[in-house]
Design a protein around this motif. Structure first.
Motif, mmCIF file in Angstrom:
data_model
loop_
_atom_site.group_PDB
_atom_site.id
_atom_site.type_symbol
_atom_site.label_atom_id
_atom_site.label_comp_id
_atom_site.label_asym_id
_atom_site.label_seq_id
_atom_site.Cartn_x
_atom_site.Cartn_y
_atom_site.Cartn_z
ATOM 1 N N CYS A 1 15.377 -4.244 9.371
ATOM 2 C CA CYS A 1 15.360 -5.258 10.433
ATOM 3 C C CYS A 1 14.878 -6.573 9.826
ATOM 4 O O CYS A 1 13.864 -6.593 9.136
ATOM 5 C CB CYS A 1 14.426 -4.797 11.555
ATOM 6 S SG CYS A 1 14.131 -6.063 12.798
ATOM 7 N N PHE B 1 13.335 -8.914 11.072
ATOM 8 C CA PHE B 1 11.981 -9.270 11.508
ATOM 9 C C PHE B 1 10.962 -8.228 11.068
ATOM 10 O O PHE B 1 9.933 -8.551 10.484
ATOM 11 C CB PHE B 1 11.937 -9.446 13.029
ATOM 12 C CG PHE B 1 10.582 -9.892 13.524
ATOM 13 C CD1 PHE B 1 10.219 -11.236 13.460
ATOM 14 C CD2 PHE B 1 9.669 -8.972 14.028
ATOM 15 C CE1 PHE B 1 8.959 -11.650 13.884
ATOM 16 C CE2 PHE B 1 8.411 -9.381 14.456
ATOM 17 C CZ PHE B 1 8.065 -10.728 14.384
ATOM 18 N N CYS B 2 11.241 -6.963 11.337
ATOM 19 C CA CYS B 2 10.230 -5.915 11.157
ATOM 20 C C CYS B 2 10.185 -5.338 9.747
ATOM 21 O O CYS B 2 9.180 -4.775 9.333
ATOM 22 C CB CYS B 2 10.481 -4.765 12.134
ATOM 23 S SG CYS B 2 10.400 -5.271 13.850
ATOM 24 N N CYS C 1 11.190 -4.749 17.522
ATOM 25 C CA CYS C 1 11.084 -6.116 18.033
ATOM 26 C C CYS C 1 12.116 -6.443 19.105
ATOM 27 O O CYS C 1 12.193 -7.579 19.561
ATOM 28 C CB CYS C 1 11.226 -7.088 16.875
ATOM 29 S SG CYS C 1 12.854 -7.000 16.095
ATOM 30 N N HIS D 1 17.014 -2.933 17.971
ATOM 31 C CA HIS D 1 15.744 -2.383 17.465
ATOM 32 C C HIS D 1 14.844 -2.034 18.649
ATOM 33 O O HIS D 1 13.872 -2.721 18.933
ATOM 34 C CB HIS D 1 15.070 -3.369 16.503
ATOM 35 C CG HIS D 1 14.011 -2.710 15.677
ATOM 36 N ND1 HIS D 1 13.200 -3.380 14.795
ATOM 37 C CD2 HIS D 1 13.641 -1.401 15.597
ATOM 38 C CE1 HIS D 1 12.364 -2.525 14.226
ATOM 39 N NE2 HIS D 1 12.612 -1.315 14.707
HETATM 40 ZN ZN ZN Z 1 12.782 -5.285 14.449
#
Ligand code: ZN
Lengths: 86, 996, 201
Positions: free
Chosen positions: A5, A7-8, A62, A58
């Motif tokens: 991901c 972001f994650c 997030c 996700h």
């Molecule tokens: Zn994420």
């Protein structure tokens, strides 16, 4: 399977929900043959053996919707990107 | 009974702790062993040769191997609830008090009545399941299956719940090394010296692999000493995790591996709070597969007799466990490696009677070795048949190079047919092994990304190559993971040769020759399969069951393939290849479940008023993950309907309270919040005034109803949406999709607030009186100030901030009061005391359901994934002025056909009849058939207000058929009654009660 | 209205009692954090920069763009998604007013929602904390991969979790949905039992 991901970071595929083909776009409902366009948008899908652009969510992370380009034969992931607003 | 001495324990040597003695029982006989023993080695040390009976023919079987590839020595381990069948004696670590029983024998292992199956063997030949039991069908259930189940089988599972606990765990590393033999140890050292985080797994309880079982010398030290030093170095390194008793059983996408750690299996029972097993998911940047190789057999007559053993296994028992499987041994080897057995037997004082080597010429050194051992040497010879009883081997028939047959008396036979690299993990993602002629074995084909194969698993069987491979590939793996490898040094080891001459099967055997010991597949079965056309490897496997048992044919597959190749005149690679799927060795279901069993099967969500409801003696019901109060029985109420009727009557006559916190709540803010709602709901929300609530329904893009609920406008740029309990997460995901994927240009911010608020429905004619007593001064909740479908913010109970919605699911004057969840417990108590003077009741989901059915509100049963908004009577909400999700598709002719099943109410014509949800509607007198089906009853309730059952259902053209009678046909529960179609609103159709 | 205001009931109440009082040498220590004010903050369309400046100006905290925790004094912001944060106030006497205050301060640049009751936070610390969390969290918590200031959104035992690290003890704080606090406690206790668990209130 692991999906990275943006972001994650790299996470197990269990954290993601799969939607499907990311190459289709919701048609303009105002066009004259909207019924046909929506029929194709909702039901018609290619099923490529190889590289495929897919939407994943996700859900356990997030809450980003992601476009994942994945080889359907090997599960190798070429690119991952946030979609749209994020 | 006192145990007998360990008659076959060698006087010295071995990696066992002779200072301690462990007691155990096999088939009720007391025996002893030592720490460091496996059950198999302890049995051998006690002179026990017979370990079990085979699956189909109940043939006596001994111990064949010394590892996880064992097909024969399967035992029932432990007793009572912990009894576990099919445990390999070769991998069970001996513990004090161990109890094991042999399998598949009755009444005793030595004398087995079912071995008569051997006489019936013609019916058990290849394909017997398919041929014998085709017809008649009734025979299958009553005769064949019980017969097979009793005759053939693999042990008995305990019927009691598993008393042990299991867990899962996650691990991450730079380099995962699979297999702790010389290659794996070297790879781990090499990667760790480069600074990588290393996990080293081995299925054995001791690292070392073949170093424990052979008389190797490395850098001038014994193999065992070198291994001890290597393990010490790894243990000192904090970046290294050593996992003993851990089998890497599967390879998955993106360098993820499954591993099973047997945490407590070597103990009589796991220590308090210790899981029995732990299932690891290991994510590795790189992995080195150093799983070694599995020695393979040669197929000859009686090759399954107790006393026949793989040569490498025999050396394991002699060298590692100081146990002698035989006293007068024969050796049958087609390669140099097997000859190590002779030297080891000389050292251990075991007489080698004969060495049979089919190769026409063998190195001179081996001839000298045979002389030194005093063994007869049969160069170019073959073992045709082995003879013996359940008590052991008696003789072997040797066909000499000149074609003579000679009988040699032996009590054991060691066999080496060469080695199969253990490449299972390379195949788990779909790659297939490839054949190598020079070693007559399959090696890894394509390997998954990030995985390299090293050592004997590549077909490099000699120690020198293994160590070199380990050094190089360990360093490369570390480098690939971003580390700088130090200059590798390879320890010195002596040279070895293989010199293999392929030999799969000896022709001319007079007795049964087995290929797959565990599934009792003989060489003749393969002949039959070939004759009947089952020649591809996939057909061969399914027709004969070759390789399908718990050992996955580790000792059998390649021989079976080679025999088929010979029969069809093709090469082995032309015939096919073996492949492997996870798991490499069996994994208990409990390990996959881990924590999630019984009440922990999935998480349980508790409502804010749960503790209070439990105090009231509420009956709870699972609603998805939620536990909700279903009804609140009063003392003396023994029947749920009595309680539910009382609750409904109290709400309709006075006031009641219900925890509705489980409904999804989504906070939606932003300048375009109204626009987004307009697009996801069929009706409009951007024009909803602040302080108002509106019911809305949303569709899927295909025109079918997804969910419904109320949405309130709290401010110009802020709404709070409610969803059904079941669809809360799905709706959130849908809204995020609409925003992120479809309309990213909108200024909208959404977040779930389901858990933030405890929300109580307070319903009934005295609802306002009750509310009035709770809210803090200054707030006006009169019908004028807060009319039906209004919302306001208030404080209650002396300062608790809350929201008050004037909405109703029951059809009565009703409010929903939301307070921060921490106050849910206190506020429900306050509501109950405030309403006491009006006769307030707490009501549960049953009464809630009765009242919504009485009011004709569609819910989960009606939102069934096939109903459109029109079907549910919501057609008039569908805006004509805007686009919304599902609008275009909802106009398809099939979805607008008035003949579609649509919502209606139903009452029994005979008012005493009970309605049943699921009953199908048929015309009066119509034959019950799918073509006459008009729809079905979705929800039913006993209406205490009307004193009879009422129902909602979807029936063809429902809204236009009020007054008509149909059958409600329910053959499963023998229901067939006449019902009248009516309006779905049974109570207060004008809605006057809502607005008072 | 004469009745006193009802007492709050916290999410972990009744769920940690089974493990008794302080165990000497416990592998992990559990402590519910009932005194946190929590609020989700989501940047308005195109306003992330403005929001970041407001947060910097008000609290001296740079808004993290990744799953990280940035803190100053009693206030912390944790990145929970692109343009989304969980804002935390320690030892808050009045949790609702925290969200209200942020909403006022961020008007026009961020949407704020009180979550003080929506999430239940528990502190897990001690020498075996990492071992216990590895039994459920599919995220590498090794110090070279995860340290103080790092955060992760994931799930443990099928329960959505937001976890962040406070210090190198190590001490972690984990937020779960309030309704699942009981199930989460069950998992923590089952997973930590072999190392010994101390519970504090
Ligand atoms: Zn994420």
């Amino acid at each position: 399977m692991q999906i990275e991901c943006p972001f994650c970071g790299k996470r197990d595929a269990h954290e993601f929900a799969y939607l499907g083909d990311a190459t289709v776009a919701r048609p303009d409902p105002a066009v004259p043959d909207a019924a046909r366009a929506f029929y194709e948008y909702v039901y018609l899908r290619d099923n490529p053996a190889g590289s495929h652009r897919e939407l994943w969510y996700h859900s356990a992370g997030c809450h980003s919707w992601l476009v994942v380009t994945r080889d359907t034969r090997t599960h190798a992931i070429e690119t991952i990107a946030q979609v749209g607003a994020r | 009974m006192t145990p007998l001495p360990q008659s076959r324990r060698l006087a010295s040597g071995g990696l066992i702790d002779r200072s301690r003695t462990l007691s155990f029982q096999f088939d009720g006989k007391p025996m002893t062993g030592h720490p460091g023993d496996t059950l198999a080695s302890a049995l051998i040390a006690n002179g026990t040769i017979l370990a079990g009976r085979s699956f189909k023919y109940h043939r006596p079987r001994g111990i064949l191997t010394a590892g996880s590839e064992e097909p024969n020595a399967l035992v029932e381990l432990r007793s009572g609830a912990r009894r576990e069948p099919n445990t390999k004696a070769t991998t069970v670590e001996l513990f004090d008090g161990l109890v094991a029983r042999s399998q598949n024998r009755w009444p005793s292992l030595g004398f087995d009545v079912m071995s008569v199956n051997s006489l019936l063997s013609p019916i058990f030949v290849a394909g017997f399941y398919y041929k014998t039991f085709m017809w008649p069908a009734a025979f299958w259930e009553k005769l064949y299956e019980p017969l097979i189940r009793r005759a053939a089988g693999l042990g008995r599972a305990s019927r009691e719940p598993d008393p042990d606990s299991y867990e899962k765990a996650f691990a991450f590393c730079d380099v995962l090394v699979i297999g702790g033999g010389p290659t794996g140890l070297m790879a781990a050292l090499s990667a760790a010296r480069a600074g990588a985080h290393v996990i080293l797994c081995d299925e054995d309880f001791s690292f070392g692999g073949r170093l424990l079982s052979e008389q190797f010398v490395i850098d001038g030290q014994s193999g065992a000493d070198w291994k001890a030093a290597a393990v010490f170095e790894l243990e000192q390194n904090p970046a290294v995790t050593l996992m003993r008793r851990t089998t890497v059983f599967g390879g998955y996408d993106q360098s993820t591996y499954g591993a099973l750690e047997r945490v407590g299996d070597h103990l009589p029972v796991p220590l308090p709070h210790m899981p029995r097993q732990r299932l690891w998911k290991i994510v590795a940047k790189r992995a080195v597969l150093a799983a070694g190789a599995v020695e393979r057999q040669i197929v000859f007559g009686g090759n399954d007799r107790p006393g026949v053993m793989m040569a490498s296994a025999l050396r394991s028992y002699v060298n590692r466990f100081a146990a002698a499987p035989a006293q007068r041994l024969g050796l049958f080897t087609n390669n140099d490696d097997g000859w190590k057995t002779v030297a080891d037997c000389i050292r251990a004082g075991i007489k080698v009677e004969a060495v049979i080597d089919p190769r026409p010429a063998i190195p001179e050194a081996f001839r000298q070795l045979a002389i030194q051992a005093g063994a007869r040497l049969f160069e170019g010879g073959l073992v045709q048949d082995a003879h013996g009883t359940a008590r052991g081997l008696q003789s072997i028939d040797v066909m000499t190079s000149t074609g003579r047959t000679e009988s040699v008396a032996v009590d054991g036979l060691a066999v080496s047919g060469g080695w199969n690299p253990a490449v299972a993990l390379t195949c788990h993602l779909g790659a297939r092994p490839v054949w190598r002629d020079d070693i007559s074995a399959f090696v890894a084909g394509d390997t998954p990304p990030g995985l390299v194969v090293a050592g004997a698993a590549t077909g490099a069987f000699d120690l020198r190559s293994c160590l070199a491979d380990g050094v190089r590939l360990g360093a490369e793996a570390a480098q690939a993971a971003g580390f700088t490898a130090v200059a590798p040094t390879v320890p010195a080891a002596s040279e070895e040769t293989l010199g293999l001459m392929p030999l799969w099967k000896v022709t001319g055997a007079r007795t049964k020759a087995f290929v797959d010991f565990q599934n009792d597949v003989t060489a003749k079965d393969i002949v039959i399969a070939e004759r009947e056309g089952f020649r591809s490897v996939e057909h061969l496997k399914r027709y004969t069951t070759l390789g399908m048992a718990t050992d996955q044919g580790k000792t059998a597959n390649v021989n079976g393939l080679a025999i088929m190749a010979a029969l069809t005149g093709r090469s082995i690679p032309e015939t096919g290849t073996t492949t492997f799927r996870p798991p490499y060795t069996p994994v208990a279901i409990g390990a996959f479940a881990g924590h999630h069993r019984g009440k922990h099967f999935r998480p349980t969500r508790l409502t804010p008023s749960h503790a209070w409801a439990a105090e009231q003696g509420a009956q709870f019901v699972e609603a998805g993950q939620w536990l909700r109060a279903q009804w609140f029985p009063k003392p003396g109420e023994t029947d749920w309907l009595t309680s539910v009727n009382r609750e409904v009557i109290a709400v309709r006559g006075a006031v009641g309270v219900c925890d509705v916190s489980t409904l999804g709540k989504i906070d939606i803010q932003g300048a375009d919040a109204g626009t987004l709602l307009d697009r996801v709901y069929i009706n409009g929300f951007s024009a909803l005034p602040v302080g108002k609530v509106r019911y809305g329904a949303m569709l899927r893009e295909d025109g079918i109803v997804m969910d419904d609920g109320t949405t309130a406008r709290l401010a110009q740029d802020r709404y709070v949406m409610s969803t059904t309990t079941a669809n809360a997460a799905k709706v959130m995901q849908h809204l995020e999709f609409c925003h992120q994927v479809l309309w990213p240009e909108l200024d909208v911010q959404m977040v779930s607030v389901t858990e933030q608020w405890a929300q109580f429905s307070i319903a009934g004619p005295r609802a306002r009186d009750t509310i009035q007593k709770l809210i803090d001064p200054m707030a006006d909740v009169s019908n004028m100030a807060l009319p039906y479908m209004g919302v306001t913010t208030i404080t209650v109970c002396g300062g608790i901030p809350g929201r008050l919605f004037r909405i109703s699911f029951s059809g009565e004057l009703a409010y929903e009061l939301a307070v921060p969840a921490r106050y849910g417990d206190g506020v429900i108590r306050a509501i109950m005391s405030a309403g006491a003077e009006y006769g307030i009741v707490a009501y549960g989901t049953e009464a809630l359901g009765v009242m919504r059915i009485e009011k004709g509100h569609p819910a989960g049963n009606e939102l069934n994934g096939t109903a459109t908004a029109r079907d549910l009577g919501l057609g008039k909400l569908m805006s004509q002025k805007k686009d919304f999700i599902g609008r275009v598709m909802a106009e398809r002719s099939g979805l607008t056909n008035p003949d579609r099943p649509s919502l209606a109410g139903f009452v029994p014509v005979n008012r005493a009849d009970r309605l049943r949800a699921g009953a199908h509607f048929l015309g009066l007198g119509a034959h019950p058939s799918a073509s006459n089906d008009q729809g079905y009853m979705t929800s039913v309730a006993f209406s205490p207000s009307l004193s009879h059952w009422v129902g909602l259902g979807l029936i063809k053209n429902g809204p236009n058929r009020h007054g008509e009678r149909v059958r409600a046909y329910d053959p499963v529960r023998r229901g067939d009654i006449e019902v009248e179609i009516c309006s779905p609103v049974f109570i207060d159709p004008e809605g006057g009660r809502l607005r008072v | 209205m004469s009745d006193p205001m009802p007492n709050p009931r916290f999410a972990f109440a009744g769920h940690l009692t089974a493990i008794g009082s302080l165990v000497a040498g416990a592998g992990i220590t559990l402590m519910p954090k009932d005194d946190l004010a929590l609020a989700t903050v989501i940047a308005r369309k195109g306003q992330a920069g403005v929001l970041g400046e407001r947060v910097q100006a008000l609290f001296g905290i740079p808004l993290p763009a990744r799953p990280k925790r940035a803190a100053a004094g009693k206030i912390a912001f944790i990145g929970t998604g692109p343009g989304q944060w969980l804002a935390i106030e320690e030892s808050s006497g009045d949790p609702q007013s925290f969200a209200a205050k942020l909403a006022t301060e961020f008007a026009g640049s961020g949407s704020v929602c009180d979550q003080s009751d929506g999430r239940a936070v528990i502190r897990v610390s001690g020498p075996r904390a990492r071992h216990v969390l590895a039994k459920g969290l599919p995220v590498d918590l090794h110090p070279r991969a995860f340290g103080p200031g790092d955060a992760a959104l994931s799930q443990i035992a099928l329960i959505s979790t937001l976890l962040w690290q406070i210090d190198e003890a190590p001490t972690y704080e984990i937020a779960v949905f309030r309704s699942m606090a009981g199930s989460f406690a069950d998992w923590l206790i089952a997973s930590g039992a072999e190392y010994g668990i101390a519970a504090m209130s």
